[in-house]
Design a protein around this motif. Structure first.
Motif, PDB file in Angstrom:
ATOM      1  N   ALA A  87     -19.948  12.307 -21.780  1.00 56.93           N
ATOM      2  CA  ALA A  87     -18.897  12.279 -22.801  1.00 56.93           C
ATOM      3  C   ALA A  87     -19.204  13.264 -23.925  1.00 56.93           C
ATOM      4  N   PHE A  88     -20.461  13.368 -24.323  1.00 60.23           N
ATOM      5  CA  PHE A  88     -20.818  14.291 -25.396  1.00 60.23           C
ATOM      6  C   PHE A  88     -20.659  15.733 -24.960  1.00 60.23           C
ATOM      7  N   VAL A  89     -21.087  16.055 -23.740  1.00 60.83           N
ATOM      8  CA  VAL A  89     -20.969  17.434 -23.249  1.00 60.83           C
ATOM      9  C   VAL A  89     -19.516  17.861 -23.171  1.00 60.83           C
ATOM     10  N   LEU A  90     -18.637  16.918 -22.775  1.00 62.64           N
ATOM     11  CA  LEU A  90     -17.231  17.263 -22.631  1.00 62.64           C
ATOM     12  C   LEU A  90     -16.502  17.380 -23.968  1.00 62.64           C
ATOM     13  N   ALA A  91     -16.961  16.662 -24.993  1.00 64.99           N
ATOM     14  CA  ALA A  91     -16.271  16.709 -26.297  1.00 64.99           C
ATOM     15  C   ALA A  91     -17.275  16.503 -27.421  1.00 64.99           C
ATOM     16  N   PRO A  92     -18.162  17.462 -27.649  1.00 62.54           N
ATOM     17  CA  PRO A  92     -19.186  17.283 -28.697  1.00 62.54           C
ATOM     18  C   PRO A  92     -18.596  17.132 -30.085  1.00 62.54           C
ATOM     19  N   GLY A  93     -17.486  17.830 -30.355  1.00 62.12           N
ATOM     20  CA  GLY A  93     -16.880  17.734 -31.678  1.00 62.12           C
ATOM     21  C   GLY A  93     -16.418  16.331 -32.003  1.00 62.12           C
ATOM     22  N   ALA A  94     -15.878  15.627 -30.998  1.00 61.15           N
ATOM     23  CA  ALA A  94     -15.412  14.258 -31.217  1.00 61.15           C
ATOM     24  C   ALA A  94     -16.570  13.353 -31.600  1.00 61.15           C
ATOM     25  N   TRP A  95     -17.712  13.535 -30.947  1.00 60.90           N
ATOM     26  CA  TRP A  95     -18.874  12.711 -31.247  1.00 60.90           C
ATOM     27  C   TRP A  95     -19.440  13.024 -32.632  1.00 60.90           C
ATOM     28  N   LEU A  96     -19.335  14.262 -33.053  1.00 62.32           N
ATOM     29  CA  LEU A  96     -19.804  14.616 -34.390  1.00 62.32           C
ATOM     30  C   LEU A  96     -18.884  14.059 -35.464  1.00 62.32           C
ATOM     31  N   ASP A  97     -17.610  13.873 -35.126  1.00 59.58           N
ATOM     32  CA  ASP A  97     -16.657  13.296 -36.075  1.00 59.58           C
ATOM     33  C   ASP A  97     -16.773  11.777 -36.168  1.00 59.58           C
ATOM     34  N   TYR A  98     -17.224  11.149 -35.084  1.00 58.99           N
ATOM     35  CA  TYR A  98     -17.138   9.688 -35.017  1.00 58.99           C
ATOM     36  C   TYR A  98     -17.935   8.953 -36.093  1.00 58.99           C
ATOM     37  N   PRO A  99     -19.135   9.394 -36.505  1.00 59.09           N
ATOM     38  CA  PRO A  99     -19.851   8.660 -37.556  1.00 59.09           C
ATOM     39  C   PRO A  99     -19.036   8.462 -38.825  1.00 59.09           C
ATOM     40  N   ALA A 100     -18.231   9.465 -39.199  1.00 55.41           N
ATOM     41  CA  ALA A 100     -17.403   9.313 -40.401  1.00 55.41           C
ATOM     42  C   ALA A 100     -16.341   8.244 -40.193  1.00 55.41           C
ATOM     43  N   VAL A 101     -15.774   8.194 -38.978  1.00 58.07           N
ATOM     44  CA  VAL A 101     -14.774   7.173 -38.675  1.00 58.07           C
ATOM     45  C   VAL A 101     -15.403   5.781 -38.684  1.00 58.07           C
ATOM     46  N   LEU A 102     -16.571   5.673 -38.070  1.00 57.38           N
ATOM     47  CA  LEU A 102     -17.259   4.384 -38.026  1.00 57.38           C
ATOM     48  C   LEU A 102     -17.608   3.896 -39.430  1.00 57.38           C
ATOM     49  N   THR A 103     -18.051   4.804 -40.280  1.00 51.46           N
ATOM     50  CA  THR A 103     -18.349   4.440 -41.667  1.00 51.46           C
ATOM     51  C   THR A 103     -17.103   3.933 -42.373  1.00 51.46           C
ATOM     52  N   ASP A 104     -15.978   4.588 -42.112  1.00 51.14           N
ATOM     53  CA  ASP A 104     -14.703   4.188 -42.699  1.00 51.14           C
ATOM     54  C   ASP A 104     -14.330   2.774 -42.248  1.00 51.14           C
ATOM     55  N   VAL A 105     -14.474   2.500 -40.954  1.00 51.18           N
ATOM     56  CA  VAL A 105     -14.115   1.198 -40.407  1.00 51.18           C
ATOM     57  C   VAL A 105     -14.992   0.103 -40.990  1.00 51.18           C
ATOM     58  N   MET A 106     -16.287   0.384 -41.090  1.00 54.90           N
ATOM     59  CA  MET A 106     -17.221  -0.638 -41.563  1.00 54.90           C
ATOM     60  C   MET A 106     -17.102  -0.907 -43.056  1.00 54.90           C
ATOM     61  N   SER A 107     -16.632   0.085 -43.800  1.00 55.29           N
ATOM     62  CA  SER A 107     -16.581  -0.078 -45.250  1.00 55.29           C
ATOM     63  C   SER A 107     -15.236  -0.566 -45.756  1.00 55.29           C
ATOM     64  N   LEU A 108     -14.217  -0.554 -44.898  1.00 58.90           N
ATOM     65  CA  LEU A 108     -12.873  -0.915 -45.337  1.00 58.90           C
ATOM     66  C   LEU A 108     -12.262  -1.978 -44.432  1.00 58.90           C
ATOM     67  N   PRO A 109     -12.591  -3.262 -44.613  1.00 65.91           N
ATOM     68  CA  PRO A 109     -11.935  -4.305 -43.828  1.00 65.91           C
ATOM     69  C   PRO A 109     -10.440  -4.321 -44.105  1.00 65.91           C
ATOM     70  N   SER A 110      -9.672  -4.646 -43.089  1.00 62.63           N
ATOM     71  CA  SER A 110      -8.219  -4.597 -43.234  1.00 62.63           C
ATOM     72  C   SER A 110      -7.716  -5.634 -44.227  1.00 62.63           C
ATOM     73  N   HIS A 111      -6.727  -5.248 -45.021  1.00 62.81           N
ATOM     74  CA  HIS A 111      -6.099  -6.164 -45.966  1.00 62.81           C
ATOM     75  C   HIS A 111      -4.742  -6.647 -45.460  1.00 62.81           C
ATOM     76  N   ALA A 112      -4.484  -6.453 -44.165  1.00 57.17           N
ATOM     77  CA  ALA A 112      -3.235  -6.930 -43.581  1.00 57.17           C
ATOM     78  C   ALA A 112      -3.238  -8.455 -43.493  1.00 57.17           C
ATOM     79  N   GLU A 113      -2.058  -9.062 -43.594  1.00 55.03           N
ATOM     80  CA  GLU A 113      -1.965 -10.515 -43.533  1.00 55.03           C
ATOM     81  C   GLU A 113      -2.458 -11.047 -42.195  1.00 55.03           C
ATOM     82  N   GLN A 114      -2.373 -10.237 -41.135  1.00 55.83           N
ATOM     83  CA  GLN A 114      -2.774 -10.690 -39.809  1.00 55.83           C
ATOM     84  C   GLN A 114      -4.289 -10.729 -39.635  1.00 55.83           C
ATOM     85  N   ASN A 115      -5.038 -10.229 -40.612  1.00 57.74           N
ATOM     86  CA  ASN A 115      -6.491 -10.286 -40.529  1.00 57.74           C
ATOM     87  C   ASN A 115      -6.939 -11.745 -40.673  1.00 57.74           C
ATOM     88  N   LEU A 116      -7.581 -12.273 -39.630  1.00 53.55           N
ATOM     89  CA  LEU A 116      -7.960 -13.684 -39.594  1.00 53.55           C
ATOM     90  C   LEU A 116      -9.441 -13.906 -39.872  1.00 53.55           C
TER      91      LEU A 116
END
Length: 389
Positions: A227-256
């Protein structure tokens, strides 16, 4: 009470006595299957696949796959402002899902949704079938019918399908972990590649056996490496996305998630932080328990269950369809369970399934614990016999 006494007691109950007839069980399963098929086909036929609200999670996967096919990063949200982690049209998972979905991106999204829904049904059935076998059920037409009935009536599994989510694929990975051996290593690694949360299954798979450890490492190296060989740029971008997900829990009403429910109910920050700390502690304890269970004979079903509980309670976001993972554990426990435990399992599944019509918070924080605790008690590994000196 010995086994003979239990059988006599069971036969004295009219309904239980009726269900001792294989023909009657087949008839009931067949009727429920027809009813379930009609409900599901009716729901699907009423859906407009061109509506963005239908299979809304799938749209994010689909467009991420389109971007990967065009040589771009699947994470089009990078650089956006605000609660970006939980925009419906943002892809939040590791790159492999977007990479393997590229063939679906070659067809219109309406067609791709139908294919994806079909895969969701198959994954839900496969996890239930494997789980019942792991619980000790023999191969039979009756077993297949009841697995289909469970798939068509357990609402979180259906919610995952109709929302275009990967919940049933995660359930299948969890069930593979419960199998132990090489399957456990493959299931835990693929689960973490689908979405990060199932990484809590990896410790149990790593310590369970030499076969599970080797398959875990091999899957990580091969799948991650390709997966990394086929799309190295995506893997380099993913840590920023993961940090975003972990630091911002959803404030939607459906969040249980319990922390969000407590915050929405007006609890002060100290109490919310305490709830969060308790959930994190419980999650870590479940991972520790999964390691203990994995080292015991016939302990992988319990290890998989505890690892699953950990990835449900640790994140700060919980959607109703996450409970799809409860179905394989109920199915796993069913063949081993006594009549009273089966009633408890069935009641818990019913509480979960009617959640969208009553209160989804009750489904998550009452129904799910009922099912998972009853399954854990049933799947608890037998004590290791001690040798006489």
């Amino acid at each position: 009470m010995n086994e003979g006494d239990r059988e006599v007691s069971r036969s004295s109950v009219p309904l239980a006595r009726t269900f001792e007839s294989p023909r009657f069980r087949l008839l009931v399963a067949g009727v429920l299957l027809v009813f379930g098929l009609l409900i599901n086909l009716g729901q699907l036929s009423a859906m407009d696949m061109s509506d963005p609200g239908i299979g809304l999670d799938f749209a994010a996967y689909y467009h991420a796959a389109e971007r990967v096919a065009d040589g771009l990063s699947p994470y089009g949200q990078l650089g956006s402002v605000g609660d970006s982690a939980y925009r419906r049209d943002y892809y939040l998972y590791p790159p492999p899902l977007a990479q393997v979905m590229q063939p679906l991106a070659a067809v219109p999204i309406e067609t791709a949704k139908l294919v994806w829904f079909g895969l969701g049904y198959m994954a839900a059935f496969a996890s239930t079938w494997i789980a019942t076998g792991l619980g000790g059920a023999r191969r039979s037409i009756e077993r297949a019918l009841w697995c289909l009935v469970a798939t068509l009536f357990f609402f979180p599994a259906l919610s995952a399908i109709w929302n275009g989510n990967i919940g049933n694929l995660v359930s299948l990975c969890v069930t593979l972990v419960a199998l132990g051996g090489a399957a456990a290593g493959v299931g835990s690694a693929l689960g973490a590649f689908l979405k990060v949360a199932p990484v809590t299954l990896m410790p149990a798979a790593f310590v369970a056996s030499r076969e599970s450890r080797r398959s875990l490492l091999a899957t990580v190296v091969v799948v991650g490496g390709v997966a990394f060989v086929l799309a190295p740029g995506a893997w380099l971008d993913y840590p920023a996305v993961l940090t975003d997900v972990m630091s911002l829990p959803s404030h939607a009403e459906q969040n249980l998630a319990l922390t969000f429910v407590a915050s929405s109910a007006g609890w002060d920050d100290t109490m919310v932080a305490l709830v969060r700390a308790l959930l994190l502690t419980a999650g870590v304890a479940c991972v520790g328990g999964s390691i203990w269970a994995a080292r015991r004979p016939d302990g992988m079903p319990l290890a998989a269950l505890l690892g699953t509980v950990a990835f449900l309670v640790i994140p700060g976001t919980m959607w109703f369809h996450y409970l799809a993972v409860a179905l394989p554990f109920a199915a796993m426990a069913w063949p081993r369970a006594r009549s009273a435990t089966r009633v408890i399992l069935l009641a818990g599944c019913a509480v979960i399934s009617v959640g969208p019509m009553t209160d989804e918070r009750v489904a998550v924080w009452v129904g799910a614990p009922i099912v998972l605790v009853a399954a854990a008690v049933t799947l608890w590994p037998a004590p290791t016999p001690t040798r006489d000196p």
